[in-house]
Scaffold this motif. Structure first.
Motif, PDB file in Angstrom:
ATOM      1  N   PHE A 115      57.364  39.107  24.649  1.00  0.00           N
ATOM      2  CA  PHE A 115      56.893  40.474  24.864  1.00  0.00           C
ATOM      3  C   PHE A 115      56.283  40.609  26.268  1.00  0.00           C
ATOM      4  N   PRO A 116      56.396  41.806  26.848  1.00  0.00           N
ATOM      5  CA  PRO A 116      55.619  42.071  28.065  1.00  0.00           C
ATOM      6  C   PRO A 116      54.142  42.114  27.689  1.00  0.00           C
ATOM      7  N   LEU A 117      53.313  41.355  28.405  1.00  0.00           N
ATOM      8  CA  LEU A 117      51.884  41.276  28.104  1.00  0.00           C
ATOM      9  C   LEU A 117      51.052  41.865  29.233  1.00  0.00           C
ATOM     10  N   ILE A 118      49.972  42.549  28.860  1.00  0.00           N
ATOM     11  CA  ILE A 118      48.963  42.940  29.830  1.00  0.00           C
ATOM     12  C   ILE A 118      47.590  42.563  29.254  1.00  0.00           C
ATOM     13  N   LEU A 119      46.619  42.435  30.137  1.00  0.00           N
ATOM     14  CA  LEU A 119      45.246  42.180  29.724  1.00  0.00           C
ATOM     15  C   LEU A 119      44.454  43.464  29.900  1.00  0.00           C
ATOM     16  N   VAL A 120      43.726  43.866  28.869  1.00  0.00           N
ATOM     17  CA  VAL A 120      42.860  45.046  28.957  1.00  0.00           C
ATOM     18  C   VAL A 120      41.461  44.612  28.556  1.00  0.00           C
ATOM     19  N   THR A 121      40.551  44.572  29.516  1.00  0.00           N
ATOM     20  CA  THR A 121      39.203  44.106  29.250  1.00  0.00           C
ATOM     21  C   THR A 121      38.207  45.005  29.972  1.00  0.00           C
ATOM     22  N   LYS A 122      36.997  45.048  29.452  1.00  0.00           N
ATOM     23  CA  LYS A 122      35.959  45.855  30.093  1.00  0.00           C
ATOM     24  C   LYS A 122      34.880  44.934  30.642  1.00  0.00           C
ATOM     25  N   GLY A 123      34.128  45.444  31.590  1.00  0.00           N
ATOM     26  CA  GLY A 123      33.047  44.651  32.162  1.00  0.00           C
ATOM     27  C   GLY A 123      33.056  44.693  33.676  1.00  0.00           C
ATOM     28  N   ASP A 124      32.298  43.790  34.253  1.00  0.00           N
ATOM     29  CA  ASP A 124      32.175  43.693  35.705  1.00  0.00           C
ATOM     30  C   ASP A 124      33.488  43.202  36.320  1.00  0.00           C
ATOM     31  N   LEU A 125      33.996  43.929  37.308  1.00  0.00           N
ATOM     32  CA  LEU A 125      35.297  43.621  37.903  1.00  0.00           C
ATOM     33  C   LEU A 125      35.343  42.204  38.457  1.00  0.00           C
ATOM     34  N   PHE A 126      34.357  41.842  39.273  1.00  0.00           N
ATOM     35  CA  PHE A 126      34.368  40.526  39.910  1.00  0.00           C
ATOM     36  C   PHE A 126      34.312  39.411  38.878  1.00  0.00           C
ATOM     37  N   GLU A 129      37.635  39.193  36.774  1.00  0.00           N
ATOM     38  CA  GLU A 129      38.713  38.609  37.587  1.00  0.00           C
ATOM     39  C   GLU A 129      38.511  37.108  37.749  1.00  0.00           C
ATOM     40  N   SER A 130      37.256  36.705  37.936  1.00  0.00           N
ATOM     41  CA  SER A 130      36.943  35.287  38.099  1.00  0.00           C
ATOM     42  C   SER A 130      37.264  34.511  36.827  1.00  0.00           C
ATOM     43  N   LYS A 131      36.893  35.056  35.676  1.00  0.00           N
ATOM     44  CA  LYS A 131      37.156  34.361  34.417  1.00  0.00           C
ATOM     45  C   LYS A 131      38.654  34.245  34.154  1.00  0.00           C
ATOM     46  N   LEU A 132      39.395  35.296  34.452  1.00  0.00           N
ATOM     47  CA  LEU A 132      40.843  35.237  34.242  1.00  0.00           C
ATOM     48  C   LEU A 132      41.466  34.167  35.135  1.00  0.00           C
ATOM     49  N   ALA A 133      41.033  34.106  36.389  1.00  0.00           N
ATOM     50  CA  ALA A 133      41.572  33.103  37.311  1.00  0.00           C
ATOM     51  C   ALA A 133      41.252  31.692  36.822  1.00  0.00           C
ATOM     52  N   ARG A 134      40.035  31.493  36.328  1.00  0.00           N
ATOM     53  CA  ARG A 134      39.620  30.160  35.869  1.00  0.00           C
ATOM     54  C   ARG A 134      40.230  29.794  34.516  1.00  0.00           C
ATOM     55  N   SER A 135      40.710  30.801  33.776  1.00  0.00           N
ATOM     56  CA  SER A 135      41.288  30.524  32.456  1.00  0.00           C
ATOM     57  C   SER A 135      42.647  29.858  32.553  1.00  0.00           C
ATOM     58  N   GLY A 136      43.346  30.049  33.664  1.00  0.00           N
ATOM     59  CA  GLY A 136      44.694  29.516  33.811  1.00  0.00           C
ATOM     60  C   GLY A 136      45.755  30.327  33.086  1.00  0.00           C
ATOM     61  N   ILE A 146      41.048  46.181  34.118  1.00  0.00           N
ATOM     62  CA  ILE A 146      39.621  45.957  33.912  1.00  0.00           C
ATOM     63  C   ILE A 146      38.933  47.314  33.978  1.00  0.00           C
ATOM     64  N   VAL A 147      38.403  47.750  32.855  1.00  0.00           N
ATOM     65  CA  VAL A 147      37.902  49.126  32.728  1.00  0.00           C
ATOM     66  C   VAL A 147      36.403  49.118  32.450  1.00  0.00           C
ATOM     67  N   THR A 148      35.759  50.233  32.721  1.00  0.00           N
ATOM     68  CA  THR A 148      34.322  50.350  32.462  1.00  0.00           C
ATOM     69  C   THR A 148      34.034  50.661  31.003  1.00  0.00           C
ATOM     70  N   GLU A 149      35.007  51.252  30.310  1.00  0.00           N
ATOM     71  CA  GLU A 149      34.854  51.593  28.904  1.00  0.00           C
ATOM     72  C   GLU A 149      36.228  51.585  28.263  1.00  0.00           C
ATOM     73  N   LYS A 150      36.269  51.351  26.963  1.00  0.00           N
ATOM     74  CA  LYS A 150      37.520  51.417  26.224  1.00  0.00           C
ATOM     75  C   LYS A 150      37.429  52.572  25.238  1.00  0.00           C
ATOM     76  N   ASP A 151      38.058  53.681  25.585  1.00  0.00           N
ATOM     77  CA  ASP A 151      38.131  54.812  24.670  1.00  0.00           C
ATOM     78  C   ASP A 151      39.576  55.284  24.598  1.00  0.00           C
ATOM     79  N   ALA A 152      39.826  56.277  23.776  1.00  0.00           N
ATOM     80  CA  ALA A 152      41.201  56.717  23.554  1.00  0.00           C
ATOM     81  C   ALA A 152      41.862  57.196  24.846  1.00  0.00           C
ATOM     82  N   ASP A 153      41.113  57.895  25.684  1.00  0.00           N
ATOM     83  CA  ASP A 153      41.688  58.391  26.938  1.00  0.00           C
ATOM     84  C   ASP A 153      42.091  57.241  27.861  1.00  0.00           C
ATOM     85  N   VAL A 154      41.282  56.194  27.893  1.00  0.00           N
ATOM     86  CA  VAL A 154      41.615  55.031  28.720  1.00  0.00           C
ATOM     87  C   VAL A 154      42.917  54.400  28.232  1.00  0.00           C
ATOM     88  N   TYR A 155      43.047  54.248  26.917  1.00  0.00           N
ATOM     89  CA  TYR A 155      44.285  53.665  26.390  1.00  0.00           C
ATOM     90  C   TYR A 155      45.483  54.574  26.641  1.00  0.00           C
TER      91      TYR A 155
END
Length: 234
Positions: A115-126, A129-136, A146-155
């Motif tokens: 499947f085509p995958l995307i990551l949708v997460t909220k929180g501090d941008l820096f 991004e750092s955690k994703l890079a370190r996760s491998g 990377i969003v400030t909030e997850k609501d229906a409009d964001v999705y």
């Protein structure tokens, strides 16, 4: 059936909430026996919730809420050395190693092959991004949101950006409030993968989940079989 599979990050792919629990325990110990832990948790949550619109989600806003709660509970007598300790806790949290959940890497690799995958997460941008890079795991995602909030409009905006209709979009995560309810409101599918512990802010009433597009698995390794079954049934 699914043209796009979106995954949450914190406590879905890697451990996150235990860091906050440890900091809360240290905060209770710092304030001492004069304050009941339940009172501290209640006041801290009130402060965090009030500060979300100002500081957003993540470690930095959490640290500011710890300091504010400490000042409120002590009548402004929280010592400068104690404030420095809280700031140091925040630095430790930001620098903590990224610890993947059991089988998370294998599950994401298997999904990315189908499947085509995307990551949708909220929180501090820096920090995110750092955690994703370190996760491998970063190379397995076709996009990162990377969003400030997850609501229906964001999705809805995410689906529009990737030209996917709600019926062919599925969001997977541990948070009922962030990864499930707003996705269902947007008309898409949501898969709940429970985590051992959860922030009180993320809890919802069970009756809110009465939706045919709501699904749940006990472990992320069960996700691919679930998506295959849903596709066959469709």
């Amino acid at each position: 059936m699914f043209d796009l599979v979106a995954l949450d990050a914190d406590d879905t792919l890697w451990h996150n909430e235990p860091l906050y629990r440890t900091a809360r325990d240290r905060f209770c110990a710092l304030l001492g026996d004069g304050f009941a832990p339940d009172l501290i948790d209640e006041r801290l949550y009130e402060t965090e919730r009030r500060n979300l619109e100002h500081f957003g989600y993540g470690v930095k806003g959490f640290v500011l809420s710890l300091i504010e709660t400490g000042l409120d509970l002590t009548g402004g007598r929280l010592a400068g050395d104690d404030i420095r300790k809280i700031i140091d806790w925040g630095r430790e949290m930001l620098a903590s190693p990224v610890e993947l959940l059991d089988c998370a890497r294998e599950a994401v690799e298997a999904l990315a092959s189908e499947f085509p995958l995307i990551l949708v997460t909220k929180g501090d941008l820096f920090h995110q991004e750092s955690k994703l890079a370190r996760s491998g795991l970063g190379h397995l995602f076709r996009g990162v949101e990377i969003v400030t909030e997850k609501d229906a409009d964001v999705y809805r905006r995410v689906m529009a950006r990737y030209s996917v209709v709600p019926e062919h979009f599925v969001m997977v995560g541990n948070s009922l409030r962030s990864d499930v309810l707003p996705v269902l409101e947007a008309g898409a599918h949501a898969v709940h993968v429970p985590y051992d512990i959860s922030w009180v802010h993320e809890r919802v009433a069970p009756e809110a989940l009465a939706d045919l597009h709501f699904h749940e698995v006990a472990h992320i390794r069960e996700l691919a079989p679930l998506l295959h079954r849903l596709a066959r049934e469709a």
